[in-house]
Design a protein around this motif. Structure first.
Motif, short mmCIF file in Angstrom:
data_model
loop_
_atom_site.label_atom_id
_atom_site.label_comp_id
_atom_site.label_asym_id
_atom_site.label_seq_id
_atom_site.Cartn_x
_atom_site.Cartn_y
_atom_site.Cartn_z
N LYS A 244 0.86 -1.19 0.00
CA LYS A 244 0.00 0.00 0.00
C LYS A 244 0.89 1.24 0.00
O LYS A 244 1.91 1.27 0.71
N THR A 245 0.51 2.24 -0.79
CA THR A 245 1.23 3.51 -0.77
C THR A 245 0.27 4.58 -0.23
O THR A 245 -0.85 4.27 0.19
N LEU A 264 14.94 3.93 -2.23
CA LEU A 264 13.72 4.40 -1.56
C LEU A 264 14.04 5.26 -0.36
O LEU A 264 13.14 5.72 0.35
N ASN A 265 15.33 5.43 -0.10
CA ASN A 265 15.78 6.15 1.08
C ASN A 265 15.18 5.53 2.37
O ASN A 265 14.63 6.22 3.21
N CYS A 266 15.36 4.23 2.46
CA CYS A 266 14.83 3.48 3.60
C CYS A 266 16.01 2.79 4.29
O CYS A 266 16.41 1.68 3.93
N GLU A 267 16.58 3.47 5.27
CA GLU A 267 17.85 3.05 5.86
C GLU A 267 17.85 1.63 6.46
O GLU A 267 18.81 0.89 6.27
N PRO A 268 16.79 1.26 7.19
CA PRO A 268 16.81 -0.08 7.82
C PRO A 268 17.05 -1.23 6.83
O PRO A 268 17.56 -2.27 7.21
N ARG A 296 4.49 7.84 0.83
CA ARG A 296 4.47 8.61 -0.42
C ARG A 296 3.56 7.95 -1.45
O ARG A 296 3.13 6.83 -1.27
N THR A 297 3.36 8.67 -2.57
CA THR A 297 2.44 8.15 -3.59
C THR A 297 3.09 7.06 -4.44
O THR A 297 4.32 6.97 -4.52
N THR A 298 2.26 6.30 -5.12
CA THR A 298 2.75 5.26 -6.02
C THR A 298 3.67 5.87 -7.08
O THR A 298 4.75 5.34 -7.35
N ASP A 299 3.24 6.98 -7.68
CA ASP A 299 4.06 7.61 -8.72
C ASP A 299 5.43 8.04 -8.20
O ASP A 299 6.43 7.91 -8.90
N TYR A 300 5.44 8.52 -6.98
CA TYR A 300 6.72 8.93 -6.40
C TYR A 300 7.67 7.74 -6.33
O TYR A 300 8.83 7.82 -6.74
N TRP A 301 7.16 6.63 -5.83
CA TRP A 301 8.03 5.44 -5.69
C TRP A 301 8.44 4.89 -7.04
O TRP A 301 9.58 4.47 -7.23
N LEU A 302 7.51 4.89 -8.00
CA LEU A 302 7.87 4.43 -9.35
C LEU A 302 9.00 5.28 -9.90
O LEU A 302 9.92 4.78 -10.55
N CYS A 304 11.35 6.60 -8.23
CA CYS A 304 12.61 6.19 -7.60
C CYS A 304 13.14 4.88 -8.19
O CYS A 304 14.34 4.69 -8.33
N LEU A 305 12.23 3.98 -8.50
CA LEU A 305 12.63 2.60 -8.83
C LEU A 305 12.80 2.33 -10.32
O LEU A 305 13.71 1.62 -10.73
N GLU A 306 11.90 2.87 -11.14
CA GLU A 306 11.93 2.52 -12.56
C GLU A 306 13.22 2.92 -13.27
O GLU A 306 13.75 2.15 -14.06
N PRO A 307 13.77 4.13 -12.98
CA PRO A 307 15.02 4.50 -13.66
C PRO A 307 16.16 3.53 -13.36
O PRO A 307 17.08 3.37 -14.16
N ALA A 308 16.10 2.85 -12.20
CA ALA A 308 17.15 1.89 -11.86
C ALA A 308 16.80 0.48 -12.35
O ALA A 308 17.48 -0.49 -12.01
N ASP A 309 15.74 0.39 -13.16
CA ASP A 309 15.31 -0.89 -13.73
C ASP A 309 14.93 -1.92 -12.67
O ASP A 309 15.12 -3.12 -12.86
#
Lengths: 380, 377
Positions: A244-245, A264-268, A296-302, A304-309
């Motif tokens: 869920k976002t 995702l800037n998620c340190e743990p 954050r929103t789904t688009d925000y996370w996409l 972060c992640l999509e450019p890194a494939d």
């Protein structure tokens, strides 16, 4: 020219598995004649989804039986049975999914049909294959799912058994039957012989689980354990799942956990360096990720992640899907028309050959709509 | 005699959809040669369930790639590419699942390959077809489930979107690939010409849902709603579902509803309710009633009255049962080093025979030399 042009199929099957095979073969160019019970027809005509009736039959029937003809017959009446036998003599394939023994009792088993037409391809779907003690069990999808162990794969650890919300056993059996029939048609074209093809819902649903069953055989029969949250595959490690976002849902498939932590800037997440712990500590990792993605929103996370494939996607429902250009460009929806002018929308065949989609504007037939014409054409 | 005896398939495919198609073709009698990159082989060798490996490759790889051979080639190397082209000239079928553009770069796209072998069936699996705004997206099972709406069908109404816990779209797409290849081979017997067969995970995922998606399209685009509890199919009425009993679970699909209410000791008045519109209320009543007896007791009572129902098995129960033995679904595969493992067999039976093979998945490049000599390349 479609690949199966000139192929004549006599289809006695009802409900889903058999008719699905008939539909695929029809779309690939075969002529499919449904033989339906006098006065009643394929029982799925009145098996409704959401109470929806389309011009006298269910949407289930309409989606599976377009592009076919209907021949109405009382197989217990000798005159009708003789007509059917004459028709079979001129056919290439016979499909049936009655309960074991029923077709034989009607006087139409494989041995009888082979005598009428030695090159026939005889295709049969049953519920439980060669299991003698289950011969009289109803071969129904939910029951097959329940018996097969597949209900321990979907949902989360504490959910209890969860079925897959589609007739997966039926659908795979129908697709396997189609494979068998096509292999047999090819063999006949090369070697000139017919054969008998059999599939069952149970064998097909085991085939769907072949990776899990092989794992079970090899790991000494360990319990099937889904993750506590966000489960998408009981045998895969984190992050594999749906999360869920802030405004929707995000699916993430296989990925490196520390890399996800960075992106995702998620340190743990940075602490889980060894790939082995992505499986052994998957509940903990999924918990951290689930909590983090809420912010954050789904688009925000996409973003972060999509450019890194990273393998990820937004989660859509059908309303969302049909608005997307990616879907529209597929041209997956087609309109079909019944002989009385009634039209409805449905999907097309998923296979493309030489850049051409297999479309057909012919809708499902009314019960017995083609009986007279077929009698005349085949001199029955 | 198997139906595909004599057919040679070159499999450039990786992971699940393409290789599962290759496996089916192999079990039906075809000779399937994996074309793999030297040393590491196909990427699926490293995708593992439960971190389980055999002989250097994941157990999943062994499951989907048994009964095949392996030929290694560096497709960026001219010499190797020449050999591969010579193989293609003698093959019947080629499969691959590279993203659009990759085979074009190597020079093994359809238009190039058809020059080498006009009779070849060239078969491709993509995520989202060859056109449109999604072509660069990764085509992976869970992601396609997510995009295709499939995750709104399983689980209950208040659950998160719930994917099928198996690579069901990959598997279905693999069956469609086999169908397309076989149809093209049939056509070839009449035309003597090859063809380009294409399937995609997304199109297969839509086809998967055809009956309920058709309902959606003709029902004012009303999205499917899972029932609040005991959901087993978003568009079907009560009692369709799995329920708890005093000692486990029971699945109930269909049967005379009045009789069901009667056996469960529920009020006749419930019979007046619409089993679809009022299914949440009905399911709650049914669920409460079923708690009172054991699964076995209910099965006896319900089955005697023609209700379609069944026990709910876990893997221990079904795979350890006499019935599973009778089905003869399990087969042994022997590895090169003499060890063995068990897997399932092909689900299709021909002339009352099951299609079995004890031939393992190949090691990377295991058959390169032999194939080089045999095909004189």
């Amino acid at each position: 020219m479609k690949p199966l042009e000139d192929l004549l199929i006599i289809d006695f099957s009802q409900f889903l598995s058999g008719p699905l095979a008939g539909l695929r073969l029809a779309d690939l160019g075969a002529r499919v004649i449904k033989v339906e019970k006098k006065g009643e027809g394929d029982l799925s005509r009145t098996r409704y989804n959401s109470n929806l009736d389309l011009n006298g039959a269910s949407s289930i029937f309409h989606s599976l039986n377009r592009n076919k003809e209907s021949f109405e017959a009382d197989l217990k009446n000798q005159e009708d049975l003789d007509k059917i036998k004459d028709l079979i003599k001129q056919a290439d394939v016979v499909i049936q999914n009655f309960r074991p023994g029923v077709f034989e009792r009607l006087g139409l088993g494989y041995e009888v049909i082979k005598n009428l037409n030695p090159k026939i391809i005889y295709a049969e779907v049953s519920g439980y294959g060669e299991i003698q003690s289950w011969k009289n069990k109803p071969g129904q999808d939910l029951l097959v799912q329940a018996l097969s162990g597949i209900t321990d794969l979907t949902g989360n650890a504490t959910d209890g058994p969860v079925s897959m919300g589609l007739a997966v056993a039926d659908i795979f059996a129908g697709n396997h039957l189609t494979q068998g029939v096509l292999a047999a048609v090819l063999q006949r074209a090369i070697k000139g012989v017919g054969c008998k093809i059999q599939v069952s819902l149970l064998e097909s649903i085991f085939d769907l689980q072949f990776e899990m069953l092989t794992t079970y055989f090899q790991d000494g029969g360990a319990d099937t354990i889904r993750t506590e949250t966000n489960n998408a595959h009981a045998y895969l490690g984190a992050p594999y799942g749906i999360y869920k976002t802030e405004n929707g849902y995000l699916a993430i498939a296989m990925a490196s956990i520390p890399q996800l932590g960075l992106l995702l800037n998620c340190e743990p997440l940075l602490d889980f360096e060894q790939p082995a712990v992505w499986f052994s500590k998957r509940n903990e990792i999924k918990g951290i990720l689930a909590n983090h993605l809420l912010s954050r929103t789904t688009d925000y996370w996409l973003g972060c992640l999509e450019p890194a494939d990273i393998w990820c996607a937004e989660v859509l429902d059908w309303k969302g899907l049909i608005k997307k250009n990616g879907f529209k460009e597929l041209g997956m929806i087609q309109e079909v028309k019944m002989t009385d002018g009634f039209t409805y929308q449905t999907t097309r065949c998923p296979i493309t050959i030489d850049s051409v989609n297999f479309r057909s504007g012919i809708a499902a037939p009314h019960l017995g709509e083609n009986t007279k014409a077929i009698c005349k054409e085949f001199n029955l | 005699m198997k139906p595909l005896d004599g057919i040679v398939v070159l499999e450039f495919s990786q992971f699940m959809a393409g290789p599962s198609a290759g496996l089916r073709l192999a079990d039906l009698g075809a000779r399937v040669i994996k074309i793999e990159r030297p040393e590491t082989g196909e990427a699926g060798r490293n995708i593992a369930t439960k971190n389980m490996y055999l002989d250097g490759s994941s157990l999943v790889f062994h499951t989907a790639n048994r009964n095949k051979e392996s030929f290694t080639a560096n497709l960026k190397d001219k010499e190797d590419l020449k050999k591969v082209n010579s193989l293609i000239a003698k093959a019947d079928v080629l499969t691959h699942n590279f993203r659009p553009g990759v085979m074009e770069k190597i020079g093994l796209d359809y238009d190039s390959v058809v020059q080498i072998n006009p009779k070849l069936i060239y078969a491709t699996v993509t995520g989202y077809s060859r056109k449109g705004e999604w072509i660069a997206k990764p085509g992976q099972d869970l992601l396609i489930q997510a995009i295709s709406g499939l995750t709104h069908l399983s689980g209950n109404q208040n659950d998160l979107p719930t994917p099928f816990g198996a690579a069901a779209v990959d598997m279905l797409c693999g069956t469609h690939l086999v169908q397309g290849i076989l149809a093209a081979l049939i056509k070839r017997t009449k035309t003597d010409k090859g063809a380009w067969v294409e399937v995609s995970l997304l199109e297969s995922a839509i086809d998967f849902q055809l009956e309920i998606f058709t309902t959606f399209l003709n029902n004012g685009k009303k999205p499917p709603l899972r029932s609040k509890t005991n959901n087993a199919h978003a568009l079907l009425e009560a009692p369709y579902g799995i329920y708890g009993t005093s000692d486990g679970h029971i699945a109930i699909s269909m049967g005379p509803f009045g009789i069901l209410l009667n056996i469960l000791g529920l009020s006749e008045e419930l019979h007046d309710l619409d089993t679809f519109i009022n299914r949440d209320e009905l399911k709650e009543e049914i669920s409460n009633a079923l708690q009172k007896k054991s699964t076995k007791e209910w099965l006896v009572e319900l089955q005697a009255k023609g209700l379609w129902c069944s026990e709910v098995n876990n893997y221990h129960q079904i795979l350890g049962s006499e019935e599973f033995k009778e089905l003869a679904m399990k087969q042994e595969v022997k590895l090169l080093d003499g060890t063995q493992f068990h897997t399932t067999r092909c689900p299709i039976r021909i002339n009352d025979e099951t299609l079995l093979s004890s031939k393992p998945a190949p090691r990377v490049g295991e058959h390169t030399e032999r194939i080089t000599q045999e095909f004189n390349i």
